[in-house]
Write an enzyme that holds these catalytic residues in place. Structure first.
Site, mmCIF file in Angstrom:
data_model
loop_
_atom_site.group_PDB
_atom_site.id
_atom_site.type_symbol
_atom_site.label_atom_id
_atom_site.label_comp_id
_atom_site.label_asym_id
_atom_site.label_seq_id
_atom_site.Cartn_x
_atom_site.Cartn_y
_atom_site.Cartn_z
ATOM 1 N N GLY A 1 0.700 -1.066 -0.299
ATOM 2 C CA GLY A 1 -0.013 0.162 0.014
ATOM 3 C C GLY A 1 0.906 1.466 0.137
ATOM 4 O O GLY A 1 0.617 2.000 0.714
ATOM 5 N N GLY A 2 2.013 1.238 -0.754
ATOM 6 C CA GLY A 2 2.517 2.561 -0.959
ATOM 7 C C GLY A 2 3.632 2.857 0.411
ATOM 8 O O GLY A 2 4.874 2.367 -0.021
ATOM 9 N N ASP B 1 0.015 -2.219 -14.710
ATOM 10 C CA ASP B 1 0.909 -1.812 -13.681
ATOM 11 C C ASP B 1 2.059 -1.229 -14.174
ATOM 12 O O ASP B 1 2.613 -1.772 -15.113
ATOM 13 C CB ASP B 1 1.186 -2.926 -12.483
ATOM 14 N N ARG C 1 6.320 -5.696 -9.828
ATOM 15 C CA ARG C 1 4.917 -6.010 -9.147
ATOM 16 C C ARG C 1 4.381 -7.457 -10.113
ATOM 17 O O ARG C 1 3.675 -8.209 -9.499
ATOM 18 C CB ARG C 1 4.019 -4.953 -8.847
ATOM 19 N N THR D 1 -5.047 0.699 -8.218
ATOM 20 C CA THR D 1 -3.736 1.590 -7.975
ATOM 21 C C THR D 1 -3.718 2.013 -6.562
ATOM 22 O O THR D 1 -4.884 2.154 -5.877
ATOM 23 C CB THR D 1 -3.696 2.774 -9.170
ATOM 24 N N HIS E 1 -4.601 5.984 -3.039
ATOM 25 C CA HIS E 1 -5.120 6.658 -1.531
ATOM 26 C C HIS E 1 -4.059 7.665 -1.339
ATOM 27 O O HIS E 1 -4.041 8.401 -0.376
ATOM 28 C CB HIS E 1 -5.223 5.695 -0.865
ATOM 29 N N TYR F 1 0.284 6.642 -5.960
ATOM 30 C CA TYR F 1 0.055 6.804 -7.438
ATOM 31 C C TYR F 1 1.112 7.255 -8.361
ATOM 32 O O TYR F 1 1.873 8.159 -8.064
ATOM 33 C CB TYR F 1 -1.247 7.901 -7.482
ATOM 34 N N CYS G 1 -11.230 -16.837 4.282
ATOM 35 C CA CYS G 1 -12.464 -17.412 3.951
ATOM 36 C C CYS G 1 -13.823 -16.767 4.901
ATOM 37 O O CYS G 1 -13.276 -16.522 5.901
ATOM 38 C CB CYS G 1 -12.825 -18.983 4.141
#
EC number: 4.2.1.49
Length: 571
Positions: free
Chosen positions: A72-73, A216, A221, A284, A287, A293, A430
């Site tokens: 997440g960055g 991407d 990645r 992407t 956030h 980004y 699950c």
């Protein structure tokens, strides 16, 4: 559970044992979770937290272990390498009547508690509302005063790309039921972002029967998703990728292709070629306009350089690019594509960048997931601390026997056992609901007690759950009573899980959608075969999903109100 050998900390030279452990398992940037039945800490609750912390940072799981970034960055598990080492040292020596305090990735103290209290209490990225901006956060981060915990990065329960796999599958499947009679064969799903979270999309789409194109700008990645079995092919050329995609779509083949490129540029080309996806979304790292980004018109290398040299210019270009990106998504929507936001705050930043109609794209939770939340359902996950994949197989089979009527769950477990590659310690996810989670947790504790698995099991969930988050652009978007921004609920969730005896708990700000846009609580509990664990599991795995039913019943959802009656939750 009986220990196969004494804790290393029970040995005469404890300092030497700690140093040996650090050099073996936590010598930055190489972090390795121990495996097997041997204790290194003084008790299994602390050992579980220790192993999961190291698992989050292991090379098999983390995006950038050298920076302590999990996904997440800039989502980190610890603030600095020194803090990571200190966390390890403290967990190794933590007693059963102590709880460790973590403030934005830094251990700040121990408090007196008791054996059924959480061993670790974590708070990440929390700011007073007026100051809850990326600008203020980044100032603090640059001064070494804070880190961004994302959701499961800073709460030590990230399990790799699998962590969001079933949620993504449930979303695509629900979209297929609503728009395509439940059949996604011959249907094309297109999305941007193939990082830690977005990387679940290709496998989720193909498991649902669709053809998938993911874009991407970072080839590494995409390569990682191919290596771990989440993606079938990588392509560096638009025309080559489209030949593969269109042929698979025509044949109705569930194939996934990862294209190296800028998602905005690819959407522009698709429109020019009049290729309209059946389903369109995005994951992407929108956030974070600066550290997530990548703007239009820059190579990855140029983007990384601009982030360092002029972050404000970088942000301006990101917002403009997001507006362009969403503009193309809106045009796809007008031409018939089933288009939805996948919870990365792309719409908000696109609107800031000039796309006034960004919120004409609906969010995925109100569109497809909220009915599950009203049943107390959400992403129940567990990890085998033994490190042996066979233990996950044992738990899969035990759940099938426990819930023979839940054919959807059984089908999911069968598919996952064939198609999901483990990252780090073997794990499974699950979606289970109210009542089911408690039964599953007690079953797992019994498996440990009877020696049917080789070491304790850790049970957790994503912060994206039925009653643990306030996020008006994602989980709580469009609530029936307008209570989208009320964050009392995740705070109540946090306190309920502390009172119930979770093994560690966390409260974060900004996960998923960025600073200023969400607050959310995390919970993890260990099944170590003990009677203490039975008591804690009964409380926590009742309380946690109950918060989801309380929250949605209070908001006026009839299904949640009916489930409150069904489970004896009315007052």
């Amino acid at each position: 559970m009986q220990n196969s050998s004494l804790s290393a900390l029970a040995q005469p030279d404890a300092a030497s044992a700690i140093e040996d452990f650090v050099q073996t398992y936590a010598a930055h940037p190489v972090y390795i979770p121990p495996r097997g039945p041997r204790l290194h800490a003084k008790n299994w609750p602390a050992e579980a937290a220790l192993r999961m912390f190291l698992n989050n940072l292991s090379n098999d799981v983390a995006e950038k272990p050298e920076e302590l970034v999990v996904y997440g960055g800039i989502g980190q598990a610890a603030r600095t390498p020194q803090d990571a080492r200190k966390i390890v040292e403290l967990l190794l020596t933590l007693e059963e009547d102590e709880s460790l305090l973590i403030q934005s990735g830094k251990p700040v103290g121990k408090i007196r508690s008791h054996a059924e209290a959480p061993r670790v209490l974590i708070a990440n990225s929390n700011l007073v509302p007026r100051w809850s901006t990326w600008e203020h956060f980044n100032q603090l981060r640059e001064r070494g005063l804070m880190m961004y915990g994302q959701m499961t990065a800073g709460s030590w329960i990230y399990i790799g790309t699998q962590g969001i796999l079933q949620g993504t599958y449930e979303t695509f499947a629900a979209c297929g039921r609503r728009h395509y009679n439940g059949d996604l064969r011959h249907k094309l799903v297109v999305s941007g972002g193939l990082g830690g979270m977005g990387g679940a999309q290709p496998l989720a789409a193909t498991m649902a029967g669709a053809t998938f194109l993911g874009v991407d700008i970072d080839p590494e990645r995409i390569k990682k998703r191919v290596e771990t079995g989440y993606l079938d092919h990588i392509s560096y050329d638009y025309h080559h990728a489209m030949r593969l995609v269109l042929a698979a779509r025509h044949k109705g083949e569930a194939v996934s292709i990862g294209l190296v490129g800028n998602i905005g540029d690819v959407l522009e080309k698709l429109l020019e070629d009049e290729i309209i996806p059946d389903i369109l979304t995005d994951q992407t790292s929108a956030h974070d306009p600066i550290n997530g980004y990548v703007p239009h018109g820059l190579t990855l290398e140029e983007a990384l350089a601009l982030r360092q040299s002029d972050p404000q210019e970088y942000k301006a270009r990101s917002l403009q690019s997001m507006a362009r990106h969403v503009g193309y998504m809106l045009e796809m929507q007008r031409r018939g594509s089933c288009t939805f936001d996948y919870g990365n705050n792309l719409r908000e930043y696109a609107q800031q960048g000039g796309e006034a109609n960004a919120f004409q794209i609906p969010g995925f939770v109100p569109e497809y997931i909220r009915p599950l939340f009203c049943e107390g359902k959400g992403p129940f996950r567990w990890v085998a601390l033994s490190g042996d994949p066979e233990d996950i197989k044992v738990t899969d089979e035990a759940l099938k026997q426990l819930f023979p009527e839940n054919t959807h769950m059984i089908g999911w477990l069968n598919e996952a056992s064939l198609k999901v590659s483990f990252q780090g310690l073997p794990s499974r996810i699950c979606w289970l609901g109210m009542g089911e989670r408690e039964k599953a947790g007690l079953l797992f504790n019994q498996l440990v007690r009877e020696g049917k698995v080789k070491a304790p099991l850790v049970i957790g969930r994503d912060h994206l759950d039925c009653g643990s988050v306030a996020s008006p652009y994602r989980e709580t978007e469009g609530m029936k009573d307008g209570s989208d921004a009320v964050s009392d609920w995740p705070l109540l969730n946090l306190m309920a899980n502390a009172s119930g005896g979770a093994t560690w708990i966390s409260f974060h700000h900004g996960g998923g959608v960025g600073m200023g846009f969400s607050q959310h609580a995390g919970m993890v509990i260990v099944a170590d075969g003990s009677e203490r664990a039975d008591r804690c599991l009964r409380r926590v795995l009742h309380n946690d999903p109950a918060l989801g039913i309380f929250r949605h019943a209070d908001a006026g959802y009839e299904t949640a109100q009916q489930n409150a009656v069904k489970h004896g939750l009315t007052i």
